[in-house]
Design a protein around this motif. Structure first.
Motif, PDB file in Angstrom:
ATOM      1  N   GLY A  10      49.393  57.714  36.505  1.00 36.90           N
ATOM      2  CA  GLY A  10      48.281  57.239  37.331  1.00 36.90           C
ATOM      3  C   GLY A  10      47.864  55.840  36.912  1.00 36.90           C
ATOM      4  N   GLY A  11      46.576  55.541  37.140  1.00 37.53           N
ATOM      5  CA  GLY A  11      46.063  54.184  36.899  1.00 37.53           C
ATOM      6  C   GLY A  11      46.218  53.744  35.457  1.00 37.53           C
ATOM      7  N   VAL A  12      45.788  54.568  34.526  1.00 37.03           N
ATOM      8  CA  VAL A  12      45.826  54.191  33.109  1.00 37.03           C
ATOM      9  C   VAL A  12      47.275  54.150  32.617  1.00 37.03           C
ATOM     10  N   ALA A  13      48.048  55.174  32.985  1.00 38.03           N
ATOM     11  CA  ALA A  13      49.435  55.242  32.525  1.00 38.03           C
ATOM     12  C   ALA A  13      50.222  54.018  33.002  1.00 38.03           C
ATOM     13  N   THR A  14      49.986  53.593  34.228  1.00 42.49           N
ATOM     14  CA  THR A  14      50.726  52.440  34.759  1.00 42.49           C
ATOM     15  C   THR A  14      50.540  51.216  33.863  1.00 42.49           C
ATOM     16  N   VAL A  15      49.296  50.999  33.410  1.00 42.04           N
ATOM     17  CA  VAL A  15      49.051  49.850  32.520  1.00 42.04           C
ATOM     18  C   VAL A  15      49.720  50.078  31.170  1.00 42.04           C
ATOM     19  N   ALA A  16      49.531  51.270  30.596  1.00 38.25           N
ATOM     20  CA  ALA A  16      50.103  51.547  29.271  1.00 38.25           C
ATOM     21  C   ALA A  16      51.624  51.380  29.306  1.00 38.25           C
ATOM     22  N   ILE A  17      52.249  51.842  30.399  1.00 41.40           N
ATOM     23  CA  ILE A  17      53.711  51.750  30.511  1.00 41.40           C
ATOM     24  C   ILE A  17      54.144  50.283  30.647  1.00 41.40           C
ATOM     25  N   ASN A  18      53.399  49.515  31.456  1.00 43.10           N
ATOM     26  CA  ASN A  18      53.670  48.069  31.539  1.00 43.10           C
ATOM     27  C   ASN A  18      53.627  47.441  30.159  1.00 43.10           C
ATOM     28  N   LYS A  19      52.608  47.816  29.376  1.00 44.02           N
ATOM     29  CA  LYS A  19      52.415  47.218  28.048  1.00 44.02           C
ATOM     30  C   LYS A  19      53.516  47.659  27.075  1.00 44.02           C
ATOM     31  N   CYS A  20      53.945  48.927  27.163  1.00 42.48           N
ATOM     32  CA  CYS A  20      55.049  49.394  26.314  1.00 42.48           C
ATOM     33  C   CYS A  20      56.290  48.569  26.624  1.00 42.48           C
ATOM     34  N   CYS A  21      56.486  48.288  27.913  1.00 42.04           N
ATOM     35  CA  CYS A  21      57.677  47.532  28.321  1.00 42.04           C
ATOM     36  C   CYS A  21      57.592  46.068  27.872  1.00 42.04           C
ATOM     37  N   THR A 159      42.214  57.141  22.203  1.00 40.24           N
ATOM     38  CA  THR A 159      42.531  55.721  22.058  1.00 40.24           C
ATOM     39  C   THR A 159      42.572  55.011  23.411  1.00 40.24           C
ATOM     40  N   GLY A 160      41.410  55.051  24.102  1.00 38.67           N
ATOM     41  CA  GLY A 160      41.221  54.247  25.316  1.00 38.67           C
ATOM     42  C   GLY A 160      40.266  53.117  24.936  1.00 38.67           C
ATOM     43  N   THR A 366      41.790  50.596  29.340  1.00 40.24           N
ATOM     44  CA  THR A 366      42.157  51.895  28.757  1.00 40.24           C
ATOM     45  C   THR A 366      43.646  51.935  28.412  1.00 40.24           C
ATOM     46  N   GLY A 367      44.476  51.379  29.295  1.00 42.26           N
ATOM     47  CA  GLY A 367      45.931  51.455  29.106  1.00 42.26           C
ATOM     48  C   GLY A 367      46.419  50.630  27.922  1.00 42.26           C
ATOM     49  N   VAL A 368      45.811  49.467  27.697  1.00 42.25           N
ATOM     50  CA  VAL A 368      46.240  48.628  26.565  1.00 42.25           C
ATOM     51  C   VAL A 368      45.970  49.355  25.230  1.00 42.25           C
ATOM     52  N   PRO A 369      44.746  49.872  25.007  1.00 37.47           N
ATOM     53  CA  PRO A 369      44.523  50.608  23.742  1.00 37.47           C
ATOM     54  C   PRO A 369      45.351  51.888  23.621  1.00 37.47           C
ATOM     55  N   ALA A 370      45.735  52.476  24.758  1.00 36.37           N
ATOM     56  CA  ALA A 370      46.604  53.661  24.690  1.00 36.37           C
ATOM     57  C   ALA A 370      47.950  53.253  24.106  1.00 36.37           C
TER      58      ALA A 370
END
Ligand code: NDP
Length: 419
Positions: A10-21, A159-160, A366-370
């Protein structure tokens, strides 16, 4: 160097995944698994051409422990990052226990069906003993501590941004600025405008349940509960301006009360415009926030789930949201016998987030700290078997990572205080 299973897309995961990449030195392989696999595939197709991180996808029902165990056993990750909903926290923790894999999340457990008699009995006992009545609390997940210790795995909770970064700000303030912290005011300001009459910035179900619950704060060793939205203050937020904010119950109060020694008062305030509050009150009054099923023409419908379908998808707000968020904490206490006050905060611009990862600032913050919390775990920077909140670890590497990965922070001495 690491292989991580991310649940939810969803919204948060999309950012976290972008950041992992973007951080493929740490995240060499990720698997995106969610209920709707097509969303995972679409995100993979978008990101894979520009990243060294090897992305795979899977379908999983995270309410089902056996399905999760099967997926973990076949993918063999070192850690599972839970970015589904708080309803799935315990099933995912159970699966991590069975497979001995680290667990990370951004929000504490909530029961999906608050009318379930077994859950309700435990909830009512807790309300009486603890003195706050929010539907969510940490006890469910803290109960896993011993089992996680015995399994030799780590559970990193919350960790959000809030909880998460605000908790790390608290550990950082204590480490570098104070001998004793007396009070913490956590201020969450969203100065963004998406142009809709009413929309929520993250999952509507979770968001509306949170803000319609009674407010509460921690004072002198116990909870003080007040009616929802009954304590209002005005604050002039750096880079955003003057906003009305309201005292809410919030989950990090519970863990900070336990982990910041000697703290006398912890409050949490969030900004809301009048139009948001009027819509919410109206929805609540007509029963649209109910979480129990009602029969409509012979079909069972859960009102808040119907509402979620009607409201704009938070993941689509990014393009149209302008303005900034400012989230941080004001600390009062003493250093070397002298009174001291500091404000640590981050300002995040909705449109800048959108340009970088096509998301609004709430999902971004939220996604970046995740991603950062997961990095702390998989690199071994934070490494302790058991179940912990983020403020229980050395804040310095996390604070450094915030500056590096898009959430720079500011320390202001002698800020405006909240009455
Ligand atoms: P979304 O509703 O946008 O995304 C949730 C995702 O989880 C969706 O991909 C959904 O799948 C998936 N999902 C839901 N149920 C299941 C299930 N049973 N099995 C597998 N996947 C499932 O939520 P957000 O991204 O806004 O929020 C994610 C988390 O972040 C929440 O726990 C929220 O509370 C937390 N959060 C924390 C904050 C903080 O600062 N600490 C701030 C904001 C949010 P599908 O697409 O099929 O619906």
């Amino acid at each position: 160097m690491s292989r991580v299973l991310i649940i939810g897309c969803g919204g948060v995961a999309t950012v976290a995944i972008n950041k992992c990449c973007q951080n493929s030195d740490v995240f060499t392989e990720i698997c995106i698994a969610s209920r709707t696999k097509s969303k995972c595939d679409a995100l993979k197709d978008k990101l894979q051409p520009d990243t060294k991180t090897v992305i795979t996808t899977a379908k999983v029902d995270a309410d089902n422990v056996e399905e999760l165990v099967k997926l973990i056993e076949s993918y063999k990750p070192e850690a599972v990052l839970n970015l589904a909903l708080p309803y799935q926290d315990l099933t995912i923790m159970d699966a991590c226990l069975k497979t001995k894999v680290h667990y990370i999340d951004t929000a504490n457990y909530e029961a999906e069906d608050t009318e379930d008699p077994e859950w309700r009995a435990i909830y009512e006992k807790r309300c009486k003993e603890e003195g706050f009545s929010a539907y969510f609390d940490y006890s469910w997940q803290w109960n896993y501590k011993k089992q996680f210790e015995e399994a030799g795995i780590m559970g990193l909770l919350g960790t959000g941004f809030d909880p998460g970064v605000t908790s790390v700000f608290s550990a950082y303030a204590l480490k570098h600025y104070f001998d004793e912290i007396d009070t913490i005011d956590i201020l969450d300001c969203n100065g963004g405008d998406h142009g809709y009459p009413f929309a929520t910035n993250f999952n509507p179900e979770i968001n509306l349940r949170e803000v319609s619950a009674p407010g509460s704060y921690w004072e002198d060793g116990h909870w003080v509960e007040v009616p929802a939205m009954s304590i209002k203050r005005e604050y002039d937020f750096p880079q955003v301006g003057m906003k009305d904010m309201y005292l809410l119950h919030h989950e990090e109060i519970e863990s900070l009360a336990k982990n910041i020694p000697g703290v006398k008062r912890i409050r949490f305030f969030m900004t809301f415009g009048q139009s948001y509050l009027t819509h919410m009150k109206c929805l609540e009054n007509v029963g649209m926030l109910r979480t129990d099923p009602v029969k409509v023409n012979g079909v069972e419908v859960v009102p808040i789930q119907l509402l979620k379908e009607l409201l704009p998808d938070p993941a689509t707000l990014g393009e149209r949201t302008v303005g900034k968020t400012n989230i941080g904490c004001i600390f009062r206490g003493r250093k070397d016998g002298k009174e001291k006050t500091i404000y640590i905060y981050n300002v995040c611009d909705h449109q800048e987030c959108y340009r970088e990862v096509e998301s609004q600032a709430i999902s971004y913050t939220t996604g970046v700290p995740a991603m950062i919390g997961t990095m702390m775990v998989v690199t071994g920077m934070w490494n302790k078997a058991g179940v912990y909140n983020v403020e229980e670890f050395d804040p310095d590497p996390y604070m450094e990572a915030l500056n590096k990965w898009g959430l720079p922070w500011v320390v202001e001495e002698n800020p405006q205080l909240v009455e």
